[in-house]
Scaffold this active site. Sequence first.
Site, PDB file in Angstrom:
ATOM      1  N   GLY A 149       4.485   4.928   0.867  1.00 26.90           N
ATOM      2  CA  GLY A 149       4.627   6.291   1.352  1.00 26.90           C
ATOM      3  C   GLY A 149       3.319   6.780   1.925  1.00 26.90           C
ATOM      4  O   GLY A 149       2.255   6.257   1.592  1.00 26.90           O
ATOM      5  N   TYR A 169       2.268   2.701  -2.334  1.00 28.20           N
ATOM      6  CA  TYR A 169       2.421   4.014  -2.976  1.00 28.20           C
ATOM      7  C   TYR A 169       3.241   3.866  -4.254  1.00 28.20           C
ATOM      8  O   TYR A 169       2.963   4.507  -5.269  1.00 28.20           O
ATOM      9  CB  TYR A 169       3.112   4.984  -2.008  1.00 28.20           C
ATOM     10  CG  TYR A 169       3.186   6.411  -2.502  1.00 28.20           C
ATOM     11  CD1 TYR A 169       2.173   7.315  -2.213  1.00 28.20           C
ATOM     12  CD2 TYR A 169       4.271   6.849  -3.270  1.00 28.20           C
ATOM     13  CE1 TYR A 169       2.234   8.626  -2.677  1.00 28.20           C
ATOM     14  CE2 TYR A 169       4.335   8.159  -3.733  1.00 28.20           C
ATOM     15  CZ  TYR A 169       3.314   9.048  -3.433  1.00 28.20           C
ATOM     16  OH  TYR A 169       3.377  10.336  -3.889  1.00 28.20           O
ATOM     17  N   HIS A 226       2.087  -5.182   1.157  1.00 27.42           N
ATOM     18  CA  HIS A 226       3.497  -5.062   1.548  1.00 27.42           C
ATOM     19  C   HIS A 226       4.176  -6.427   1.640  1.00 27.42           C
ATOM     20  O   HIS A 226       4.037  -7.120   2.648  1.00 27.42           O
ATOM     21  CB  HIS A 226       3.603  -4.329   2.888  1.00 27.42           C
ATOM     22  CG  HIS A 226       3.229  -2.889   2.780  1.00 27.42           C
ATOM     23  ND1 HIS A 226       4.134  -1.905   2.465  1.00 27.42           N
ATOM     24  CD2 HIS A 226       2.033  -2.275   2.878  1.00 27.42           C
ATOM     25  CE1 HIS A 226       3.520  -0.744   2.397  1.00 27.42           C
ATOM     26  NE2 HIS A 226       2.230  -0.933   2.643  1.00 27.42           N
ATOM     27  N   LYS A 236      22.827  -3.992  11.372  1.00 25.96           N
ATOM     28  CA  LYS A 236      23.400  -4.603  12.578  1.00 25.96           C
ATOM     29  C   LYS A 236      23.488  -6.126  12.504  1.00 25.96           C
ATOM     30  O   LYS A 236      24.512  -6.718  12.842  1.00 25.96           O
ATOM     31  CB  LYS A 236      22.557  -4.196  13.789  1.00 25.96           C
ATOM     32  CG  LYS A 236      23.154  -4.572  15.117  1.00 25.96           C
ATOM     33  CD  LYS A 236      24.097  -3.504  15.561  1.00 25.96           C
ATOM     34  CE  LYS A 236      24.627  -3.725  16.964  1.00 25.96           C
ATOM     35  NZ  LYS A 236      25.384  -2.541  17.401  1.00 25.96           N
TER      36      LYS A 236
HETATM   37  N1  GLN Z   1      -0.677   6.746   1.118  1.00 27.44           N
HETATM   38  C1  GLN Z   1      -1.041   5.754   0.165  1.00 27.44           C
HETATM   39  C2  GLN Z   1      -2.417   5.183   0.492  1.00 27.44           C
HETATM   40  O1  GLN Z   1      -2.967   5.428   1.521  1.00 27.44           O
HETATM   41  C3  GLN Z   1      -0.003   4.664   0.138  1.00 27.44           C
HETATM   42  C4  GLN Z   1       0.111   3.929   1.453  1.00 27.44           C
HETATM   43  C5  GLN Z   1       1.329   3.060   1.527  1.00 27.44           C
HETATM   44  O2  GLN Z   1       2.254   3.156   0.728  1.00 27.44           O
HETATM   45  N2  GLN Z   1       1.397   2.229   2.569  1.00 27.44           N
HETATM   46  O3  GLN Z   1      -2.959   4.444  -0.307  1.00 27.44           O
END
Ligand code: GLN
Length: 510
Positions: free
Chosen positions: A53, A81, A168, A366
Amino acid sequence: MDKVFVLDFGAQYAQLIARRVRECHVYSEIVPHDIPLKELSGQHPAGIILSGGPKSVYSPGAPSLDPGILKLGIPVLGICYGQQVMAQGLGGEVSRTGVAEFGKTDLKVNSSDSVLFSELPPEQTVWMSHNDSVTGPPEGFHVTASTPASPVAGFEDPERGFYGVQFHPEVAHTPFGLDLLKNFLYEACDLLPKWTMTSVIETAIEQIRAQVGTDRVACGLSGGVDSAVAAALVHRAVGDQLTCVFVDHGLMRAGEGEAVETTFRRHLGADLIHVKASDRFLEKLAGVTDPEEKRKTIGETFIRVFEEVARDELEDAQFLVQGTLYPDVIESGTKDAAKIKSHHNVGGLPDDMKFTLIEPLRNLFKDEVRRVGEELGLPEEIVWRQPFPGPGLAVRIIGEVTPERLDLLRAADQVVFQEIKRAGLLREIWQSFAVLPAVRSVGVMGDERTYGYPIVLRAVTSEDAMTADWARLDYDLLERISNRIVNEVPGINRVVYDITSKPPGTIEWE
Ligand code: GLN
Protein backbone atom coordinates in the site's frame (compact mmCIF):
# COMPACT_ATOMS: atom_id res chain seq x y z
CA MET A 1 -14.03 -24.39 -1.98
CA ASP A 2 -10.63 -23.51 -0.51
CA LYS A 3 -9.79 -19.88 -1.01
CA VAL A 4 -7.26 -17.28 -0.05
CA PHE A 5 -8.22 -13.66 0.54
CA VAL A 6 -6.03 -10.77 -0.50
CA LEU A 7 -6.72 -7.84 1.82
CA ASP A 8 -6.23 -4.73 -0.27
CA PHE A 9 -4.39 -1.89 1.46
CA GLY A 10 -4.46 0.25 -1.68
CA ALA A 11 -1.76 -1.68 -3.48
CA GLN A 12 -0.78 -1.22 -7.05
CA TYR A 13 -0.50 -4.99 -7.21
CA ALA A 14 -3.49 -6.43 -5.32
CA GLN A 15 -4.96 -7.92 -8.51
CA LEU A 16 -1.62 -9.33 -9.43
CA ILE A 17 -1.32 -11.09 -6.06
CA ALA A 18 -4.71 -12.76 -6.58
CA ARG A 19 -3.72 -13.78 -10.11
CA ARG A 20 -0.47 -15.32 -8.95
CA VAL A 21 -2.25 -17.30 -6.25
CA ARG A 22 -4.62 -18.59 -8.91
CA GLU A 23 -1.62 -19.50 -11.06
CA CYS A 24 -0.69 -21.76 -8.16
CA HIS A 25 -4.14 -23.35 -8.62
CA VAL A 26 -5.64 -21.95 -5.46
CA TYR A 27 -8.71 -19.75 -5.77
CA SER A 28 -8.17 -16.21 -4.54
CA GLU A 29 -10.31 -13.11 -4.10
CA ILE A 30 -9.54 -9.50 -3.32
CA VAL A 31 -11.38 -7.93 -0.38
CA PRO A 32 -11.09 -4.45 1.14
CA HIS A 33 -8.67 -4.20 4.07
CA ASP A 34 -11.48 -3.10 6.38
CA ILE A 35 -13.82 -5.99 5.61
CA PRO A 36 -15.78 -6.69 8.81
CA LEU A 37 -14.17 -9.48 10.79
CA LYS A 38 -17.38 -11.53 10.87
CA GLU A 39 -17.77 -11.38 7.13
CA LEU A 40 -14.20 -12.47 6.64
CA SER A 41 -14.26 -15.35 9.09
CA GLY A 42 -17.73 -16.39 7.89
CA GLN A 43 -16.24 -17.21 4.50
CA HIS A 44 -13.57 -19.45 6.01
CA PRO A 45 -10.55 -18.46 3.96
CA ALA A 46 -7.69 -20.95 4.18
CA GLY A 47 -5.14 -18.16 4.09
CA ILE A 48 -4.91 -14.37 4.12
CA ILE A 49 -2.47 -12.17 2.24
CA LEU A 50 -2.01 -8.55 3.28
CA SER A 51 -1.14 -6.47 0.23
CA GLY A 52 1.23 -3.57 -0.15
CA GLY A 53 0.00 0.00 0.00
CA PRO A 54 1.10 3.58 -0.62
CA LYS A 55 0.74 4.91 2.95
CA SER A 56 3.17 4.78 5.80
CA VAL A 57 1.74 2.70 8.67
CA TYR A 58 2.23 5.58 11.10
CA SER A 59 0.74 8.33 8.96
CA PRO A 60 -2.69 9.67 9.94
CA GLY A 61 -5.48 7.82 8.16
CA ALA A 62 -3.24 4.94 7.13
CA PRO A 63 -5.33 1.82 6.46
CA SER A 64 -5.19 -0.38 9.52
CA LEU A 65 -5.44 -4.08 10.15
CA ASP A 66 -8.19 -5.36 12.41
CA PRO A 67 -6.23 -7.06 15.22
CA GLY A 68 -8.96 -9.73 15.29
CA ILE A 69 -7.70 -11.03 11.95
CA LEU A 70 -4.46 -12.08 13.59
CA LYS A 71 -6.40 -14.08 16.17
CA LEU A 72 -8.39 -16.23 13.77
CA GLY A 73 -5.75 -18.93 13.56
CA ILE A 74 -5.61 -18.53 9.76
CA PRO A 75 -2.11 -18.30 8.21
CA VAL A 76 -1.28 -14.74 7.15
CA LEU A 77 1.33 -13.48 4.69
CA GLY A 78 2.15 -9.77 4.74
CA ILE A 79 3.71 -8.21 1.67
CA CYS A 80 5.51 -4.87 2.05
CA TYR A 81 2.91 -2.60 3.69
CA GLY A 82 1.25 -5.86 4.70
CA GLN A 83 4.39 -6.94 6.51
CA GLN A 84 4.64 -3.53 8.11
CA VAL A 85 1.05 -3.48 9.47
CA MET A 86 1.50 -7.01 10.70
CA ALA A 87 4.67 -6.00 12.56
CA GLN A 88 2.92 -2.94 13.96
CA GLY A 89 -0.12 -4.97 15.04
CA LEU A 90 1.96 -7.53 16.90
CA GLY A 91 4.20 -5.13 18.79
CA GLY A 92 7.16 -4.92 16.40
CA GLU A 93 8.80 -1.78 15.16
CA VAL A 94 8.48 -0.04 11.78
CA SER A 95 10.46 3.07 10.92
CA ARG A 96 11.40 5.38 8.13
CA THR A 97 15.07 4.53 8.15
CA GLY A 98 16.03 7.02 5.51
CA VAL A 99 17.05 4.25 3.16
CA ALA A 100 14.47 3.38 0.59
CA GLU A 101 14.77 0.57 -1.92
CA PHE A 102 13.22 0.64 -5.36
CA GLY A 103 13.64 -1.99 -8.04
CA LYS A 104 15.89 -5.00 -8.18
CA THR A 105 17.63 -5.76 -4.90
CA ASP A 106 19.93 -8.57 -3.75
CA LEU A 107 18.46 -10.65 -0.97
CA LYS A 108 20.18 -13.06 1.40
CA VAL A 109 18.19 -15.80 3.07
CA ASN A 110 19.61 -16.21 6.55
CA SER A 111 17.51 -18.92 8.08
CA SER A 112 17.83 -22.60 7.31
CA ASP A 113 14.39 -23.56 8.61
CA SER A 114 12.25 -20.89 6.96
CA VAL A 115 8.92 -22.10 5.60
CA LEU A 116 8.61 -19.34 3.01
CA PHE A 117 12.14 -19.74 1.66
CA SER A 118 12.18 -23.52 1.90
CA GLU A 119 14.09 -25.05 -1.05
CA LEU A 120 14.80 -21.59 -2.49
CA PRO A 121 18.31 -20.30 -3.27
CA PRO A 122 20.10 -18.60 -0.35
CA GLU A 123 20.90 -15.60 -2.55
CA GLN A 124 18.36 -14.21 -4.96
CA THR A 125 17.11 -11.07 -6.63
CA VAL A 126 13.88 -9.54 -5.41
CA TRP A 127 11.91 -6.46 -6.38
CA MET A 128 11.45 -3.73 -3.80
CA SER A 129 9.39 -0.57 -3.57
CA HIS A 130 9.38 0.97 -0.11
CA ASN A 131 10.43 3.85 2.11
CA ASP A 132 9.62 2.32 5.50
CA SER A 133 11.12 -0.86 6.94
CA VAL A 134 10.50 -3.26 9.78
CA THR A 135 13.31 -2.48 12.19
CA GLY A 136 12.29 -4.76 15.05
CA PRO A 137 10.34 -7.97 14.47
CA PRO A 138 7.57 -8.72 16.97
CA GLU A 139 8.19 -11.22 19.73
CA GLY A 140 8.13 -14.82 18.60
CA PHE A 141 9.27 -14.00 15.05
CA HIS A 142 12.59 -14.85 13.55
CA VAL A 143 14.24 -12.97 10.71
CA THR A 144 14.46 -15.08 7.54
CA ALA A 145 16.05 -12.76 5.00
CA SER A 146 17.76 -9.42 4.64
CA THR A 147 19.10 -6.97 2.09
CA PRO A 148 21.78 -4.34 2.64
CA ALA A 149 19.10 -1.72 3.41
CA SER A 150 16.46 -3.96 5.04
CA PRO A 151 17.77 -6.07 7.88
CA VAL A 152 14.25 -7.57 8.21
CA ALA A 153 13.37 -8.23 4.56
CA GLY A 154 11.58 -11.40 5.68
CA PHE A 155 10.29 -12.69 8.99
CA GLU A 156 8.09 -15.48 10.22
CA ASP A 157 6.46 -17.10 13.21
CA PRO A 158 5.33 -20.44 11.81
CA GLU A 159 3.91 -21.51 15.20
CA ARG A 160 1.24 -18.85 14.89
CA GLY A 161 1.16 -18.95 11.08
CA PHE A 162 2.55 -15.45 10.46
CA TYR A 163 4.84 -14.62 7.56
CA GLY A 164 6.06 -11.39 6.06
CA VAL A 165 8.29 -10.10 3.30
CA GLN A 166 9.36 -6.56 2.51
CA PHE A 167 9.70 -7.25 -1.21
CA HIS A 168 7.05 -8.11 -3.82
CA PRO A 169 6.91 -11.84 -4.64
CA GLU A 170 3.98 -11.22 -7.02
CA VAL A 171 5.90 -9.26 -9.67
CA ALA A 172 7.80 -10.97 -12.47
CA HIS A 173 11.00 -9.15 -11.43
CA THR A 174 11.17 -11.41 -8.37
CA PRO A 175 12.22 -14.64 -10.09
CA PHE A 176 11.46 -16.93 -7.12
CA GLY A 177 8.34 -15.04 -6.08
CA LEU A 178 5.93 -17.67 -7.33
CA ASP A 179 7.85 -20.40 -5.48
CA LEU A 180 7.63 -18.35 -2.32
CA LEU A 181 3.87 -17.99 -2.75
CA LYS A 182 3.64 -21.74 -3.31
CA ASN A 183 5.47 -22.32 -0.04
CA PHE A 184 2.95 -20.09 1.70
CA LEU A 185 -0.03 -21.81 0.07
CA TYR A 186 1.06 -25.44 0.09
CA GLU A 187 3.18 -25.51 3.26
CA ALA A 188 1.95 -22.74 5.53
CA CYS A 189 -1.75 -22.98 4.57
CA ASP A 190 -1.59 -26.69 3.79
CA LEU A 191 -3.56 -26.23 0.56
CA LEU A 192 -3.53 -28.45 -2.50
CA PRO A 193 -3.36 -27.11 -6.08
CA LYS A 194 -6.92 -28.08 -6.93
CA TRP A 195 -8.31 -24.99 -8.63
CA THR A 196 -8.11 -25.64 -12.38
CA MET A 197 -10.17 -24.51 -15.35
CA THR A 198 -11.79 -27.93 -15.40
CA SER A 199 -12.91 -27.46 -11.80
CA VAL A 200 -14.06 -23.93 -12.60
CA ILE A 201 -16.23 -25.22 -15.42
CA GLU A 202 -17.70 -28.03 -13.34
CA THR A 203 -18.56 -25.71 -10.46
CA ALA A 204 -20.05 -23.10 -12.79
CA ILE A 205 -22.21 -25.69 -14.49
CA GLU A 206 -23.59 -26.91 -11.17
CA GLN A 207 -24.32 -23.37 -10.03
CA ILE A 208 -26.01 -22.40 -13.28
CA ARG A 209 -28.22 -25.51 -13.19
CA ALA A 210 -29.17 -24.82 -9.59
CA GLN A 211 -29.98 -21.18 -10.36
CA VAL A 212 -31.91 -21.76 -13.57
CA GLY A 213 -33.85 -24.93 -12.88
CA THR A 214 -36.11 -25.53 -15.87
CA ASP A 215 -36.49 -21.87 -16.84
CA ARG A 216 -35.44 -20.30 -20.09
CA VAL A 217 -32.31 -18.22 -20.44
CA ALA A 218 -31.36 -15.52 -22.95
CA CYS A 219 -27.87 -14.38 -23.85
CA GLY A 220 -26.78 -11.47 -26.01
CA LEU A 221 -23.72 -12.28 -28.11
CA SER A 222 -21.45 -9.47 -29.24
CA GLY A 223 -18.82 -11.46 -31.10
CA GLY A 224 -16.41 -10.83 -28.24
CA VAL A 225 -14.65 -13.36 -26.02
CA ASP A 226 -16.57 -12.71 -22.80
CA SER A 227 -20.11 -13.10 -24.08
CA ALA A 228 -19.08 -16.09 -26.21
CA VAL A 229 -17.48 -17.95 -23.31
CA ALA A 230 -20.36 -17.08 -20.96
CA ALA A 231 -22.86 -18.35 -23.52
CA ALA A 232 -20.90 -21.55 -24.21
CA LEU A 233 -20.69 -22.25 -20.48
CA VAL A 234 -24.41 -21.72 -19.95
CA HIS A 235 -25.14 -23.81 -23.02
CA ARG A 236 -23.04 -26.63 -21.58
CA ALA A 237 -25.10 -26.34 -18.37
CA VAL A 238 -28.65 -26.02 -19.67
CA GLY A 239 -28.50 -26.80 -23.40
CA ASP A 240 -31.74 -25.95 -25.19
CA GLN A 241 -33.05 -23.80 -22.38
CA LEU A 242 -30.63 -21.15 -23.68
CA THR A 243 -31.41 -18.86 -26.60
CA CYS A 244 -28.59 -16.67 -27.87
CA VAL A 245 -29.38 -13.36 -29.49
CA PHE A 246 -26.83 -11.87 -31.81
CA VAL A 247 -27.75 -8.31 -32.76
CA ASP A 248 -25.68 -7.86 -35.89
CA HIS A 249 -25.27 -4.10 -36.32
CA GLY A 250 -23.27 -4.56 -39.51
CA LEU A 251 -20.30 -2.81 -37.93
CA MET A 252 -18.23 -5.94 -37.34
CA ARG A 253 -14.94 -6.81 -38.99
CA ALA A 254 -14.83 -9.04 -42.05
CA GLY A 255 -16.08 -12.53 -41.32
CA GLU A 256 -16.95 -11.94 -37.66
CA GLY A 257 -20.71 -12.20 -38.00
CA GLU A 258 -20.33 -15.53 -39.79
CA ALA A 259 -17.90 -16.80 -37.15
CA VAL A 260 -20.51 -16.23 -34.43
CA GLU A 261 -23.14 -17.94 -36.56
CA THR A 262 -20.94 -20.97 -37.34
CA THR A 263 -19.65 -21.41 -33.83
CA PHE A 264 -22.93 -21.17 -32.02
CA ARG A 265 -25.38 -22.65 -34.46
CA ARG A 266 -23.34 -25.30 -36.18
CA HIS A 267 -20.54 -26.06 -33.77
CA LEU A 268 -22.30 -25.86 -30.40
CA GLY A 269 -25.78 -26.55 -31.70
CA ALA A 270 -27.14 -23.63 -29.71
CA ASP A 271 -30.44 -21.93 -30.40
CA LEU A 272 -29.44 -18.65 -32.05
CA ILE A 273 -31.45 -15.65 -33.16
CA HIS A 274 -29.31 -13.72 -35.62
CA VAL A 275 -30.86 -10.29 -36.04
CA LYS A 276 -29.45 -8.67 -39.15
CA ALA A 277 -30.09 -5.06 -38.28
CA SER A 278 -27.40 -3.37 -40.32
CA ASP A 279 -29.83 -1.21 -42.35
CA ARG A 280 -31.51 0.05 -39.26
CA PHE A 281 -28.22 1.05 -37.63
CA LEU A 282 -26.96 2.74 -40.80
CA GLU A 283 -30.17 4.69 -41.13
CA LYS A 284 -29.83 5.97 -37.58
CA LEU A 285 -26.18 6.81 -38.15
CA ALA A 286 -26.80 8.84 -41.31
CA GLY A 287 -25.50 12.36 -40.85
CA VAL A 288 -24.00 11.65 -37.42
CA THR A 289 -20.38 12.79 -37.13
CA ASP A 290 -19.94 13.59 -33.45
CA PRO A 291 -18.24 10.62 -31.74
CA GLU A 292 -20.32 10.77 -28.55
CA GLU A 293 -23.52 10.98 -30.53
CA LYS A 294 -22.42 8.06 -32.66
CA ARG A 295 -21.84 5.85 -29.65
CA LYS A 296 -25.11 6.94 -28.09
CA THR A 297 -27.06 6.27 -31.28
CA ILE A 298 -25.59 2.79 -31.57
CA GLY A 299 -26.15 2.02 -27.90
CA GLU A 300 -29.78 3.13 -28.05
CA THR A 301 -30.55 1.34 -31.30
CA PHE A 302 -28.98 -1.79 -29.87
CA ILE A 303 -31.24 -1.66 -26.83
CA ARG A 304 -34.34 -1.06 -28.97
CA VAL A 305 -33.56 -4.03 -31.20
CA PHE A 306 -32.81 -6.27 -28.24
CA GLU A 307 -36.03 -5.21 -26.52
CA GLU A 308 -38.06 -6.08 -29.58
CA VAL A 309 -36.51 -9.53 -29.83
CA ALA A 310 -37.00 -10.03 -26.10
CA ARG A 311 -40.65 -9.02 -26.35
CA ASP A 312 -41.42 -11.07 -29.44
CA GLU A 313 -39.37 -14.19 -28.94
CA LEU A 314 -38.08 -14.42 -25.39
CA GLU A 315 -41.13 -13.51 -23.39
CA ASP A 316 -40.81 -16.62 -21.26
CA ALA A 317 -37.08 -16.19 -20.51
CA GLN A 318 -36.37 -15.41 -16.86
CA PHE A 319 -32.63 -15.12 -16.98
CA LEU A 320 -30.09 -13.12 -18.94
CA VAL A 321 -26.44 -14.18 -19.24
CA GLN A 322 -23.80 -11.48 -18.97
CA GLY A 323 -20.07 -11.75 -19.51
CA THR A 324 -19.07 -9.61 -16.54
CA LEU A 325 -15.45 -10.26 -15.52
CA TYR A 326 -13.71 -10.01 -12.15
CA PRO A 327 -11.88 -6.73 -12.88
CA ASP A 328 -15.30 -5.11 -13.62
CA VAL A 329 -16.55 -6.40 -10.28
CA ILE A 330 -13.54 -5.07 -8.38
CA GLU A 331 -13.56 -1.74 -10.13
CA SER A 332 -17.25 -1.00 -10.06
CA GLY A 333 -16.98 -0.41 -6.30
CA THR A 334 -14.36 2.28 -6.54
CA LYS A 335 -14.68 3.70 -9.97
CA ASP A 336 -14.98 7.43 -10.30
CA ALA A 337 -12.59 7.81 -13.19
CA ALA A 338 -13.17 10.65 -15.60
CA LYS A 339 -15.61 9.96 -18.37
CA ILE A 340 -13.45 9.46 -21.40
CA LYS A 341 -15.90 7.51 -23.50
CA SER A 342 -19.48 6.52 -23.10
CA HIS A 343 -20.99 3.26 -24.25
CA HIS A 344 -17.70 1.57 -24.74
CA ASN A 345 -19.60 -1.64 -24.58
CA VAL A 346 -22.81 -1.87 -26.46
CA GLY A 347 -25.05 -4.27 -24.64
CA GLY A 348 -25.68 -2.41 -21.40
CA LEU A 349 -29.39 -3.02 -21.02
CA PRO A 350 -31.92 -0.81 -19.26
CA ASP A 351 -32.64 -1.57 -15.62
CA ASP A 352 -36.34 -2.10 -16.18
CA MET A 353 -35.80 -5.28 -18.17
CA LYS A 354 -37.26 -8.10 -16.21
CA PHE A 355 -34.37 -10.56 -16.34
CA THR A 356 -32.39 -11.98 -13.46
CA LEU A 357 -28.70 -11.92 -14.34
CA ILE A 358 -26.44 -14.93 -14.65
CA GLU A 359 -22.80 -13.90 -14.62
CA PRO A 360 -20.77 -17.11 -14.79
CA LEU A 361 -17.44 -15.30 -15.35
CA ARG A 362 -17.68 -12.76 -12.56
CA ASN A 363 -14.85 -14.32 -10.60
CA LEU A 364 -12.45 -14.70 -13.52
CA PHE A 365 -9.70 -12.65 -15.08
CA LYS A 366 -9.52 -12.30 -18.85
CA ASP A 367 -6.78 -14.86 -19.41
CA GLU A 368 -8.73 -17.34 -17.30
CA VAL A 369 -11.82 -16.70 -19.41
CA ARG A 370 -9.78 -17.49 -22.51
CA ARG A 371 -8.63 -20.77 -20.98
CA VAL A 372 -12.22 -21.66 -20.10
CA GLY A 373 -13.17 -20.87 -23.70
CA GLU A 374 -10.44 -23.14 -25.01
CA GLU A 375 -11.58 -25.95 -22.71
CA LEU A 376 -15.12 -25.52 -23.92
CA GLY A 377 -13.86 -25.96 -27.47
CA LEU A 378 -14.48 -22.47 -28.81
CA PRO A 379 -12.41 -21.68 -31.90
CA GLU A 380 -9.20 -19.71 -31.71
CA GLU A 381 -10.54 -16.70 -33.60
CA ILE A 382 -13.13 -16.14 -30.90
CA VAL A 383 -11.08 -17.10 -27.84
CA TRP A 384 -8.07 -15.03 -28.87
CA ARG A 385 -9.95 -12.19 -30.49
CA GLN A 386 -8.38 -8.84 -29.72
CA PRO A 387 -10.50 -6.35 -27.75
CA PHE A 388 -12.99 -4.69 -30.10
CA PRO A 389 -15.25 -1.74 -29.28
CA GLY A 390 -18.97 -2.48 -28.94
CA PRO A 391 -19.90 0.16 -31.56
CA GLY A 392 -17.50 -1.62 -33.88
CA LEU A 393 -16.10 -0.06 -37.03
CA ALA A 394 -18.34 3.00 -36.57
CA VAL A 395 -15.80 4.46 -34.14
CA ARG A 396 -13.00 3.79 -36.59
CA ILE A 397 -14.54 5.93 -39.28
CA ILE A 398 -13.81 9.54 -38.39
CA GLY A 399 -16.78 11.37 -39.80
CA GLU A 400 -20.08 10.04 -41.02
CA VAL A 401 -20.53 6.26 -41.27
CA THR A 402 -21.67 5.30 -44.78
CA PRO A 403 -21.93 1.86 -46.41
CA GLU A 404 -19.17 2.77 -48.86
CA ARG A 405 -16.74 3.84 -46.12
CA LEU A 406 -17.58 0.75 -44.09
CA ASP A 407 -16.69 -1.46 -47.07
CA LEU A 408 -13.37 0.34 -47.56
CA LEU A 409 -12.48 0.16 -43.90
CA ARG A 410 -13.47 -3.49 -43.63
CA ALA A 411 -11.32 -4.41 -46.63
CA ALA A 412 -8.31 -2.48 -45.33
CA ASP A 413 -8.77 -3.86 -41.84
CA GLN A 414 -8.84 -7.39 -43.23
CA VAL A 415 -5.41 -6.82 -44.78
CA VAL A 416 -4.07 -5.58 -41.42
CA PHE A 417 -5.52 -8.64 -39.70
CA GLN A 418 -4.07 -11.08 -42.22
CA GLU A 419 -0.60 -9.58 -42.21
CA ILE A 420 -0.39 -9.27 -38.41
CA LYS A 421 -1.54 -12.86 -38.16
CA ARG A 422 0.96 -14.04 -40.75
CA ALA A 423 3.72 -12.27 -38.81
CA GLY A 424 2.67 -14.28 -35.75
CA LEU A 425 1.83 -11.13 -33.78
CA LEU A 426 -1.89 -11.51 -33.24
CA ARG A 427 -1.65 -12.49 -29.57
CA GLU A 428 1.40 -10.43 -28.74
CA ILE A 429 -0.13 -7.19 -29.93
CA TRP A 430 -2.96 -5.91 -27.78
CA GLN A 431 -4.89 -4.43 -30.71
CA SER A 432 -4.10 -3.90 -34.37
CA PHE A 433 -6.55 -2.33 -36.79
CA ALA A 434 -7.27 0.20 -39.50
CA VAL A 435 -8.92 3.61 -39.06
CA LEU A 436 -10.51 5.59 -41.84
CA PRO A 437 -10.50 9.36 -41.39
CA ALA A 438 -12.96 10.75 -43.90
CA VAL A 439 -10.64 13.28 -45.50
CA ARG A 440 -9.16 12.90 -48.93
CA SER A 441 -5.73 13.60 -50.30
CA VAL A 442 -4.07 13.61 -53.68
CA GLY A 443 -2.00 10.71 -54.94
CA VAL A 444 -0.81 9.22 -58.20
CA MET A 445 -1.40 5.70 -59.51
CA GLY A 446 -0.52 4.58 -63.04
CA ASP A 447 0.34 8.14 -63.99
CA GLU A 448 -3.13 9.16 -63.06
CA ARG A 449 -4.05 11.60 -60.31
CA THR A 450 -6.04 10.03 -57.47
CA TYR A 451 -8.07 11.65 -54.76
CA GLY A 452 -8.73 9.09 -52.06
CA TYR A 453 -9.01 8.34 -48.38
CA PRO A 454 -6.02 7.53 -46.21
CA ILE A 455 -5.94 4.55 -43.86
CA VAL A 456 -4.39 4.98 -40.45
CA LEU A 457 -2.76 1.84 -39.16
CA ARG A 458 -2.95 1.50 -35.38
CA ALA A 459 -1.11 -1.26 -33.51
CA VAL A 460 -0.48 -1.07 -29.78
CA THR A 461 1.04 -3.15 -27.05
CA SER A 462 -0.57 -3.03 -23.62
CA GLU A 463 -1.10 -4.99 -20.43
CA ASP A 464 -4.56 -3.79 -19.53
CA ALA A 465 -5.59 -1.01 -21.95
CA MET A 466 -5.10 1.61 -19.23
CA THR A 467 -1.84 2.58 -20.87
CA ALA A 468 -0.54 1.50 -24.26
CA ASP A 469 2.42 2.02 -26.51
CA TRP A 470 2.59 1.91 -30.29
CA ALA A 471 3.97 -1.40 -31.48
CA ARG A 472 7.44 -1.28 -33.00
CA LEU A 473 6.37 -3.11 -36.15
CA ASP A 474 9.03 -4.23 -38.53
CA TYR A 475 9.50 -1.90 -41.54
CA ASP A 476 8.99 -4.75 -44.01
CA LEU A 477 5.72 -5.64 -42.34
CA LEU A 478 4.61 -2.00 -42.49
CA GLU A 479 5.54 -1.91 -46.14
CA ARG A 480 3.58 -5.08 -46.91
CA ILE A 481 0.50 -3.75 -45.17
CA SER A 482 0.74 -0.39 -46.91
CA ASN A 483 1.28 -1.89 -50.37
CA ARG A 484 -1.49 -4.39 -50.04
CA ILE A 485 -4.03 -1.86 -48.78
CA VAL A 486 -3.34 0.66 -51.54
CA ASN A 487 -3.27 -2.05 -54.22
CA GLU A 488 -6.24 -4.06 -53.03
CA VAL A 489 -8.64 -1.42 -51.79
CA PRO A 490 -9.66 1.02 -54.50
CA GLY A 491 -10.41 4.40 -53.00
CA ILE A 492 -7.49 4.27 -50.56
CA ASN A 493 -4.32 5.97 -51.77
CA ARG A 494 -2.23 6.45 -48.63
CA VAL A 495 -1.35 4.55 -45.42
CA VAL A 496 0.04 6.21 -42.31
CA TYR A 497 1.17 4.64 -39.03
CA ASP A 498 -0.02 6.10 -35.72
CA ILE A 499 2.97 6.47 -33.36
CA THR A 500 1.12 7.92 -30.39
CA SER A 501 1.13 6.17 -27.03
CA LYS A 502 -1.73 6.22 -24.51
CA PRO A 503 -1.72 8.68 -22.84
CA PRO A 504 -1.77 11.18 -24.54
CA GLY A 505 -3.66 9.36 -27.30
CA THR A 506 -6.36 6.75 -26.78
CA ILE A 507 -6.17 3.35 -28.44
CA GLU A 508 -9.24 3.95 -30.59
CA TRP A 509 -9.56 7.18 -32.52
CA GLU A 510 -12.97 8.05 -31.13
N1 GLN B 1 4.22 2.73 1.77
C1 GLN B 1 5.02 1.73 2.38
C2 GLN B 1 6.50 2.08 2.25
O1 GLN B 1 6.87 2.97 1.56
C3 GLN B 1 4.73 0.39 1.75
C4 GLN B 1 5.08 0.35 0.28
C5 GLN B 1 4.52 -0.86 -0.41
O2 GLN B 1 3.66 -1.57 0.10
N2 GLN B 1 4.95 -1.08 -1.65
O3 GLN B 1 7.32 1.42 2.86
